[in-house]
Motif scaffolding. Structure first.
Motif, PDB file in Angstrom:
ATOM      1  N   HIS A  71       0.497  -0.863   0.057  1.00  0.00           N
ATOM      2  CA  HIS A  71      -0.090  -0.163   0.438  1.00  0.00           C
ATOM      3  C   HIS A  71       0.870   1.516   0.077  1.00  0.00           C
ATOM      4  N   LEU A  72       2.292   1.319   0.718  1.00  0.00           N
ATOM      5  CA  LEU A  72       2.982   2.641   0.874  1.00  0.00           C
ATOM      6  C   LEU A  72       3.329   2.682  -0.296  1.00  0.00           C
ATOM      7  N   SER A  73       4.289   1.140  -1.086  1.00  0.00           N
ATOM      8  CA  SER A  73       4.650   1.424  -2.406  1.00  0.00           C
ATOM      9  C   SER A  73       3.338   2.192  -3.775  1.00  0.00           C
ATOM     10  N   ARG A  74       2.484   1.651  -3.616  1.00  0.00           N
ATOM     11  CA  ARG A  74       1.485   2.358  -4.129  1.00  0.00           C
ATOM     12  C   ARG A  74       1.450   4.026  -4.230  1.00  0.00           C
ATOM     13  N   ARG A  75       1.251   3.973  -2.738  1.00  0.00           N
ATOM     14  CA  ARG A  75       0.586   5.754  -2.446  1.00  0.00           C
ATOM     15  C   ARG A  75       2.479   6.417  -3.538  1.00  0.00           C
ATOM     16  N   LEU A  76       3.018   6.020  -2.996  1.00  0.00           N
ATOM     17  CA  LEU A  76       4.332   6.265  -3.255  1.00  0.00           C
ATOM     18  C   LEU A  76       4.381   6.640  -5.059  1.00  0.00           C
ATOM     19  N   LEU A  77       3.895   5.613  -5.404  1.00  0.00           N
ATOM     20  CA  LEU A  77       4.466   5.707  -7.204  1.00  0.00           C
ATOM     21  C   LEU A  77       3.544   6.833  -7.619  1.00  0.00           C
ATOM     22  N   GLU A  78       1.844   7.028  -6.966  1.00  0.00           N
ATOM     23  CA  GLU A  78       0.901   7.384  -7.740  1.00  0.00           C
ATOM     24  C   GLU A  78       0.779   9.244  -7.117  1.00  0.00           C
ATOM     25  N   ASP A  79       2.060   9.234  -6.328  1.00  0.00           N
ATOM     26  CA  ASP A  79       2.576  10.338  -6.060  1.00  0.00           C
ATOM     27  C   ASP A  79       3.930  11.543  -6.734  1.00  0.00           C
ATOM     28  N   GLY A  80       4.452  10.507  -7.553  1.00  0.00           N
ATOM     29  CA  GLY A  80       4.854  10.701  -8.915  1.00  0.00           C
ATOM     30  C   GLY A  80       6.860  10.051  -8.224  1.00  0.00           C
ATOM     31  N   HIS A  81       7.174   9.583  -7.272  1.00  0.00           N
ATOM     32  CA  HIS A  81       8.734   8.757  -6.483  1.00  0.00           C
ATOM     33  C   HIS A  81       8.720   8.125  -7.125  1.00  0.00           C
ATOM     34  N   GLU A  82       9.668   7.285  -7.720  1.00  0.00           N
ATOM     35  CA  GLU A  82       9.993   6.365  -8.126  1.00  0.00           C
ATOM     36  C   GLU A  82      10.698   5.162  -6.603  1.00  0.00           C
ATOM     37  N   VAL A  83      10.321   3.488  -7.119  1.00  0.00           N
ATOM     38  CA  VAL A  83       9.938   3.369  -5.270  1.00  0.00           C
ATOM     39  C   VAL A  83      10.985   1.782  -6.157  1.00  0.00           C
ATOM     40  N   VAL A  84      12.059   1.705  -5.629  1.00  0.00           N
ATOM     41  CA  VAL A  84      12.925   0.168  -5.214  1.00  0.00           C
ATOM     42  C   VAL A  84      12.217  -0.592  -4.633  1.00  0.00           C
ATOM     43  N   GLY A  85      11.493  -1.675  -4.726  1.00  0.00           N
ATOM     44  CA  GLY A  85      10.973  -2.759  -4.370  1.00  0.00           C
ATOM     45  C   GLY A  85      11.891  -4.415  -3.686  1.00  0.00           C
ATOM     46  N   VAL A  86      12.356  -4.017  -2.322  1.00  0.00           N
ATOM     47  CA  VAL A  86      12.927  -5.709  -1.808  1.00  0.00           C
ATOM     48  C   VAL A  86      12.512  -6.081  -0.715  1.00  0.00           C
ATOM     49  N   ASP A  87      12.315  -8.058  -1.316  1.00  0.00           N
ATOM     50  CA  ASP A  87      11.197  -8.578  -0.372  1.00  0.00           C
ATOM     51  C   ASP A  87      11.950  -9.783  -0.966  1.00  0.00           C
ATOM     52  N   ASN A  88      11.857 -10.714  -0.417  1.00  0.00           N
ATOM     53  CA  ASN A  88      12.020 -12.245  -0.004  1.00  0.00           C
ATOM     54  C   ASN A  88      10.848 -13.148  -0.400  1.00  0.00           C
ATOM     55  N   LEU A  89       9.835 -12.680  -0.289  1.00  0.00           N
ATOM     56  CA  LEU A  89       8.842 -13.642  -0.551  1.00  0.00           C
ATOM     57  C   LEU A  89       9.007 -14.953   0.283  1.00  0.00           C
ATOM     58  N   ASN A  90       9.237 -14.666   1.567  1.00  0.00           N
ATOM     59  CA  ASN A  90       8.467 -15.899   2.181  1.00  0.00           C
ATOM     60  C   ASN A  90       7.454 -16.288   2.396  1.00  0.00           C
ATOM     61  N   THR A  91       7.578 -17.650   3.251  1.00  0.00           N
ATOM     62  CA  THR A  91       6.444 -18.936   3.193  1.00  0.00           C
ATOM     63  C   THR A  91       5.769 -18.299   3.911  1.00  0.00           C
ATOM     64  N   TYR A  92       6.031 -17.493   5.150  1.00  0.00           N
ATOM     65  CA  TYR A  92       5.542 -17.018   6.013  1.00  0.00           C
ATOM     66  C   TYR A  92       3.571 -17.583   6.136  1.00  0.00           C
ATOM     67  N   TYR A  93       2.723 -16.695   4.883  1.00  0.00           N
ATOM     68  CA  TYR A  93       1.437 -16.568   4.501  1.00  0.00           C
ATOM     69  C   TYR A  93       1.833 -17.457   2.982  1.00  0.00           C
ATOM     70  N   ASP A  94       1.137 -16.966   2.130  1.00  0.00           N
ATOM     71  CA  ASP A  94       0.639 -17.536   1.210  1.00  0.00           C
ATOM     72  C   ASP A  94       1.447 -16.906   0.208  1.00  0.00           C
ATOM     73  N   PRO A  95       2.123 -17.354  -0.793  1.00  0.00           N
ATOM     74  CA  PRO A  95       3.128 -16.388  -1.334  1.00  0.00           C
ATOM     75  C   PRO A  95       2.162 -15.329  -2.185  1.00  0.00           C
ATOM     76  N   ALA A  96       1.393 -16.672  -2.992  1.00  0.00           N
ATOM     77  CA  ALA A  96       0.348 -15.801  -3.646  1.00  0.00           C
ATOM     78  C   ALA A  96      -0.104 -15.028  -3.576  1.00  0.00           C
ATOM     79  N   LEU A  97      -0.176 -14.263  -2.791  1.00  0.00           N
ATOM     80  CA  LEU A  97      -1.192 -13.271  -2.211  1.00  0.00           C
ATOM     81  C   LEU A  97      -0.230 -11.583  -2.214  1.00  0.00           C
ATOM     82  N   LYS A  98       1.280 -12.260  -1.980  1.00  0.00           N
ATOM     83  CA  LYS A  98       1.996 -11.905  -2.219  1.00  0.00           C
ATOM     84  C   LYS A  98       2.958 -10.841  -4.067  1.00  0.00           C
TER      85      LYS A  98
END
Length: 335
Positions: free
Chosen positions: A16-43
Motif C-alpha cells: 500500500h505504501l509503494s502504491r501511494r508513493l508511486l502515485e505521488d510521482g516517486h520512484e520506488v525500489v522494492g525489496v522482498d524475499n517472498l517468504n512462505t510465512y503466509y501464502d506467497p500467491a497473495l504477495k
C-alpha cells in the motif's frame, strides 16, 4: 521526485505504501524475499499490481544478504529508506525464534549499515505496539517504559529501536521509528484475526476468541498508516536536545494508531453484520505473548505533521470485507 527504497514491498503495508508513493510521482525500489510465512500467491498478486507502475523496480532477496543490499544502494543511489520487512506474528515466534533474529535483528543491522555507508537522508522503520508489553497505563505513550516485552517478536522490535537510536547517535543518521497498532484493510495478512474471522464466518466455521473475548485493540486502517508514513517522509527528525533522554541524535519514535480501542466482541459483530452471517464463537484462554488491550497516544503525530488516524472500524472493515468477498468469494463462502 525521490527514489525511495521500500523493504517488504510485497507485504501488506509495503504494498500500500509503494502504491501511494508511486502515485505521488516517486520512484520506488522494492525489496522482498517472498517468504512462505503466509501464502506467497497473495504477495505475488500485490507485486503484479505494483509492476504496472513505470517507476517500480523490484528485487527479490532477504535483508540478511547484506552484500546484496549494499550493492543495490550503490546502484540506485538511494537517499530515503522505509524498512517494513520483518518476520511478523507473535504466536509464530514461540516456535520459530531464529526466524525473528535473522530477519528482524540481522536484517535490520544490514539496513542500518547500508544507510550509514550510502548517505541516506532519512530512514523510517516499522516498530510495533507490541513493544509496550503488558503495560496497563493507557493510552500508550512513546514516553512510557518499554523494557518488558512479552514476546520475542516484541523483543526484536525493541531491539530495532535501540539499534536505530545508536546509529542515529553515532553517525548523525536521521531516523524515524513507527509503532504500528493492529493494521488491517484490503490486501491484508491472512494470519491476522480480522482476516481469519472473516474467512471462518464466511465458511460457517467456529472462530477462536482468545481471552474469552475480553480483549481490546486499537485497530488502524491501512490508509491511515500510509498517510502517516507519507507525511513523516518529509519530516526528518532534528537533533533531540531533551534533558529527559540526554540524547542529541536526530531520532524520533511515533505511535500510529486509531486512538480508539475497540472491544473484540464489537469487532466480530461488525464482520457478522457485513457478511450477514452469525459467528460461531469458540472461547479460548489468553495466549502466550498476547496482551489484553492496546491504545495509542497520537498527540505527537498530530503536533508534528497534523495528522490523526480516524477511519472507523465500521468503515474500515466494510472496505476490507468488500475486497475479501471479491477476492475469495468464489472459493471461500459456503452455500
Amino acid at each position: 521526485m525521490t527514489t525511495i527504497l521500500v523493504t517488504g514491498a510485497a507485504g501488506f503495508i509495503g504494498y500500500h505504501l509503494s502504491r501511494r508513493l508511486l502515485e505521488d510521482g516517486h520512484e520506488v525500489v522494492g525489496v522482498d524475499n517472498l517468504n512462505t510465512y503466509y501464502d506467497p500467491a497473495l504477495k505475488l498478486q500485490r507485486l503484479q499490481r505494483l509492476t504496472a507502475y513505470e517507476g517500480f523496480d523490484f528485487h527479490r532477496f532477504a535483508l540478511e544478504d547484506g552484500d546484496r543490499l549494499q550493492a543495490l544502494m550503490r546502484e540506485r543511489d538511494i537517499r530515503v529508506v522505509v524498512n517494513l520487512a520483518a518476520q511478523a506474528g507473535v504466536r509464530y515466534s514461540l516456535d520459530n525464534p531464529r526466524a525473528y533474529i535473522d530477519a528482524n535483528v540481522v536484517g535490520f543491522l544490514n539496513v542500518l549499515e547500508a544507510c550509514r555507508h550510502h548517505g541516506v537522508e532519512h530512514l523510517i522503520y516499522a516498530s510495533s505496539s507490541s513493544v509496550y508489553g503488558a503495560n496497563t497505563q493507557m493510552p500508550f505513550s512513546t514516553g512510557h517504559n518499554v523494557d518488558h516485552p512479552v514476546s520475542l517478536y516484541a523483543a526484536t522490535k525493541k531491539s530495532n529501536e535501540l539499534m536505530a537510536h545508536t546509529y542515529s547517535h553515532l553517525y548523525g543518521l536521521p531516523v524515524t521509528g513507527l509503532r504500528f497498532f493492529t493494521v488491517y484493510g484490503p490486501w491484508g495478512r491472512p494470519d491476522m484475526a480480522y482476516y481469519l474471522f472473516t474467512q471462518a464466518i464466511a465458511q460457517r466455521r467456529p472462530i477462536k476468541v482468545f481471552n474469552h473475548g475480553q480483549m481490546k485493540r486499537d485497530f488502524t486502517y491501512i490508509d491511515d498508516i500510509v498517510e502517516g508514513i507519507a507525511r513523516l517522509l518529509e519530516h526528518r527528525p532534528a537533533p533531540n536536545t531533551s534533558p529527559l533522554t540526554g540524547s542529541a541524535a536526530p531520532y524520533k519514535v511515533y505511535n500510529i494508531g486509531n486512538n480508539k480501542p475497540v472491544e473484540l466482541g464489537r469487532f466480530i459483530e461488525v464482520i457478522e453484520q457485513r457478511l450477514d452471517i452469525p459467528a460461531i464463537r469458540d472461547y479460548q484462554p489468553m495466549q502466550p505473548g498476547d496482551v489484553p488491550e492496546t491504545y495509542a497516544d497520537v498527540d505527537e503525530l498530530i503536533r508534528d505533521v497534523g495528522f490523526r488516524p480516524s477511519t472507523s472500524i465500521e468503515e474500515g472493515l466494510g472496505r476490507f470485507i468488500d475486497w475479501y468477498t471479491g477476492y475469495h468469494q468464489p472459493i471461500s463462502v459456503a452455500p
